[in-house]
Design a protein around this motif. Structure first.
Motif, PDB file in Angstrom:
ATOM      1  N   PHE A  13      81.641  54.174  12.252  1.00  0.00           N
ATOM      2  CA  PHE A  13      82.522  53.296  12.946  1.00  0.00           C
ATOM      3  C   PHE A  13      82.315  51.712  12.374  1.00  0.00           C
ATOM      4  CE2 PHE A  13      83.057  50.112  16.506  1.00  0.00           C
ATOM      5  CZ  PHE A  13      84.507  50.227  16.731  1.00  0.00           C
ATOM      6  N   LYS A  14      83.271  51.054  11.931  1.00  0.00           N
ATOM      7  CA  LYS A  14      83.089  49.728  11.272  1.00  0.00           C
ATOM      8  C   LYS A  14      83.936  48.906  11.966  1.00  0.00           C
ATOM      9  CE  LYS A  14      82.384  47.453   6.933  1.00  0.00           C
ATOM     10  NZ  LYS A  14      82.285  47.436   5.804  1.00  0.00           N
ATOM     11  N   ASP A  15      83.477  47.560  12.339  1.00  0.00           N
ATOM     12  CA  ASP A  15      84.317  46.578  12.923  1.00  0.00           C
ATOM     13  C   ASP A  15      84.018  45.536  12.346  1.00  0.00           C
ATOM     14  OD1 ASP A  15      85.911  45.297  14.671  1.00  0.00           O
ATOM     15  OD2 ASP A  15      84.384  44.691  16.073  1.00  0.00           O
ATOM     16  N   GLY A  16      84.886  44.682  11.466  1.00  0.00           N
ATOM     17  CA  GLY A  16      84.708  43.730  10.764  1.00  0.00           C
ATOM     18  C   GLY A  16      83.365  43.813   9.857  1.00  0.00           C
ATOM     19  N   SER A  17      82.544  42.986  10.012  1.00  0.00           N
ATOM     20  CA  SER A  17      81.294  43.074   9.135  1.00  0.00           C
ATOM     21  C   SER A  17      80.124  43.788   9.695  1.00  0.00           C
ATOM     22  CB  SER A  17      80.834  41.752   8.560  1.00  0.00           C
ATOM     23  OG  SER A  17      80.340  41.020   9.844  1.00  0.00           O
ATOM     24  N   THR A  18      80.272  44.404  10.935  1.00  0.00           N
ATOM     25  CA  THR A  18      79.503  45.177  11.424  1.00  0.00           C
ATOM     26  C   THR A  18      79.898  46.747  11.657  1.00  0.00           C
ATOM     27  OG1 THR A  18      79.323  43.432  13.184  1.00  0.00           O
ATOM     28  CG2 THR A  18      78.478  45.599  13.624  1.00  0.00           C
ATOM     29  N   GLU A  19      78.695  47.616  11.242  1.00  0.00           N
ATOM     30  CA  GLU A  19      78.762  49.023  11.077  1.00  0.00           C
ATOM     31  C   GLU A  19      77.962  49.682  12.035  1.00  0.00           C
ATOM     32  OE1 GLU A  19      77.863  52.525   7.514  1.00  0.00           O
ATOM     33  OE2 GLU A  19      78.760  50.232   6.886  1.00  0.00           O
ATOM     34  N   PHE A  20      78.572  50.572  12.733  1.00  0.00           N
ATOM     35  CA  PHE A  20      77.488  51.304  13.665  1.00  0.00           C
ATOM     36  C   PHE A  20      77.509  52.826  13.164  1.00  0.00           C
ATOM     37  CE2 PHE A  20      79.417  48.020  16.165  1.00  0.00           C
ATOM     38  CZ  PHE A  20      78.164  47.709  16.871  1.00  0.00           C
ATOM     39  N   GLN A  21      76.295  53.604  13.162  1.00  0.00           N
ATOM     40  CA  GLN A  21      76.319  54.776  12.631  1.00  0.00           C
ATOM     41  C   GLN A  21      75.507  55.669  13.169  1.00  0.00           C
ATOM     42  OE1 GLN A  21      74.260  55.416   8.518  1.00  0.00           O
ATOM     43  NE2 GLN A  21      76.097  56.821   8.011  1.00  0.00           N
ATOM     44  N   ALA A  22      75.639  56.774  13.625  1.00  0.00           N
ATOM     45  CA  ALA A  22      74.733  57.852  14.524  1.00  0.00           C
ATOM     46  C   ALA A  22      74.862  59.254  13.484  1.00  0.00           C
ATOM     47  CB  ALA A  22      75.267  58.202  15.909  1.00  0.00           C
ATOM     48  N   ARG A  23      73.650  59.523  13.340  1.00  0.00           N
ATOM     49  CA  ARG A  23      73.535  60.861  12.528  1.00  0.00           C
ATOM     50  C   ARG A  23      72.556  61.942  13.238  1.00  0.00           C
ATOM     51  NH1 ARG A  23      71.053  59.557   6.767  1.00  0.00           N
ATOM     52  NH2 ARG A  23      69.310  58.670   8.083  1.00  0.00           N
ATOM     53  N   TYR A  24      73.046  63.150  13.165  1.00  0.00           N
ATOM     54  CA  TYR A  24      72.263  64.301  13.514  1.00  0.00           C
ATOM     55  C   TYR A  24      71.952  65.051  12.344  1.00  0.00           C
ATOM     56  CZ  TYR A  24      70.730  68.393  16.317  1.00  0.00           C
ATOM     57  OH  TYR A  24      70.038  69.441  16.584  1.00  0.00           O
ATOM     58  N   LYS A  25      70.483  65.371  12.285  1.00  0.00           N
ATOM     59  CA  LYS A  25      70.036  66.024  11.300  1.00  0.00           C
ATOM     60  C   LYS A  25      69.773  67.500  11.653  1.00  0.00           C
ATOM     61  CE  LYS A  25      68.133  61.852   9.474  1.00  0.00           C
ATOM     62  NZ  LYS A  25      66.738  61.293   9.338  1.00  0.00           N
ATOM     63  N   LYS A  26      70.767  68.456  11.428  1.00  0.00           N
ATOM     64  CA  LYS A  26      70.717  69.783  12.034  1.00  0.00           C
ATOM     65  C   LYS A  26      69.293  70.697  11.456  1.00  0.00           C
ATOM     66  CE  LYS A  26      74.372  71.526   9.920  1.00  0.00           C
ATOM     67  NZ  LYS A  26      75.549  72.490   9.607  1.00  0.00           N
ATOM     68  N   ASP A  27      68.778  70.351  10.374  1.00  0.00           N
ATOM     69  CA  ASP A  27      67.609  70.959   9.803  1.00  0.00           C
ATOM     70  C   ASP A  27      66.517  70.824  10.648  1.00  0.00           C
ATOM     71  OD1 ASP A  27      68.092  68.534   8.683  1.00  0.00           O
ATOM     72  OD2 ASP A  27      66.560  69.322   7.050  1.00  0.00           O
ATOM     73  N   THR A  28      66.081  69.371  11.265  1.00  0.00           N
ATOM     74  CA  THR A  28      65.154  68.967  11.817  1.00  0.00           C
ATOM     75  C   THR A  28      65.569  68.701  13.463  1.00  0.00           C
ATOM     76  OG1 THR A  28      65.653  66.735  11.392  1.00  0.00           O
ATOM     77  CG2 THR A  28      64.049  67.984   9.976  1.00  0.00           C
TER      78      THR A  28
END
Length: 187
Positions: A1-16
């Motif tokens: 998700f990006k809003d202007g110059s700010t970017e939010f990110q969530a990641r889930y790593k299936k293997d770990t």
């Protein structure tokens, strides 16, 4: 998700089965700050602060984990203005005490005869490789690793080839000095 110059990110790593959540914010032209929470499966919270930068032809990244005291950085310099087709890169991983830092430094040179690489790392290994595209489907490569200390590389000499079967599939093969052959199909 990006809003202007700010970017939010969530990641889930299936293997770990672990995750991380981060926010990046452009601080000024060419500089982006990072704050990240990492789930590492232990009882301590792990936060990483960092910065990406792009200045004077150097792309770089700095990260620090205050809980573990680990510092990581990497940089890539497009040296085309010095030597057409040349790039230089380095990375470093170390604790705050700078004992036993892990690092790599290398350069590549791209010419009509192919791409040649030279690298050196903290284990004292010098690696030289060369790859050439024979045609649009076939590429060949060779790699030589020479120790500068008393540690022998696992595969001091390897020869490789790749062939693009079609737009979806590529077959790759590699043989080392011991005659061990590995073949893979990449989609």
């Amino acid at each position: 998700f990006k809003d202007g110059s700010t970017e939010f990110q969530a990641r889930y790593k299936k293997d770990t089965k672990k995750f991380d959540v981060s926010v990046k914010e452009e601080i000024s032209k060419g500089y982006t700050g990072l704050l990240k929470y990492e789930n590492r499966g232990d009882n301590l919270p792990h936060y990483v602060v960092g910065m990406d930068f792009n200045q004077s032809g150097v792309l770089g990244n700095l990260k620090f984990n205050p809980v573990t005291g680990m510092f990581k950085c990497s940089a890539l310099y497009d040296a085309n203005s010095v030597l057409e087709g040349a790039k230089v890169a380095t990375d470093l991983k170390t604790g705050l005490d700078f004992k036993d830092p892990a690092f790599n430094i290398g350069a590549t040179y791209k010419s009509p005869a192919g791409t040649t690489g030279l690298a050196f790392n903290n284990k004292g290994l010098v690696t030289v490789n060369h790859a050439i595209a024979v045609d649009k489907n076939l590429s060949l490569g060779v790699e030589f690793v020479q120790p500068t200390q008393n540690n022998a590389p696992k595969n001091p000499l390897s020869i490789a080839a790749s062939y693009q079967l079609n737009k979806d599939y590529q077959i790759r093969g590699r043989v080392n000095k011991s005659g061990e052959l590995s073949v893979a199909v990449k989609k």
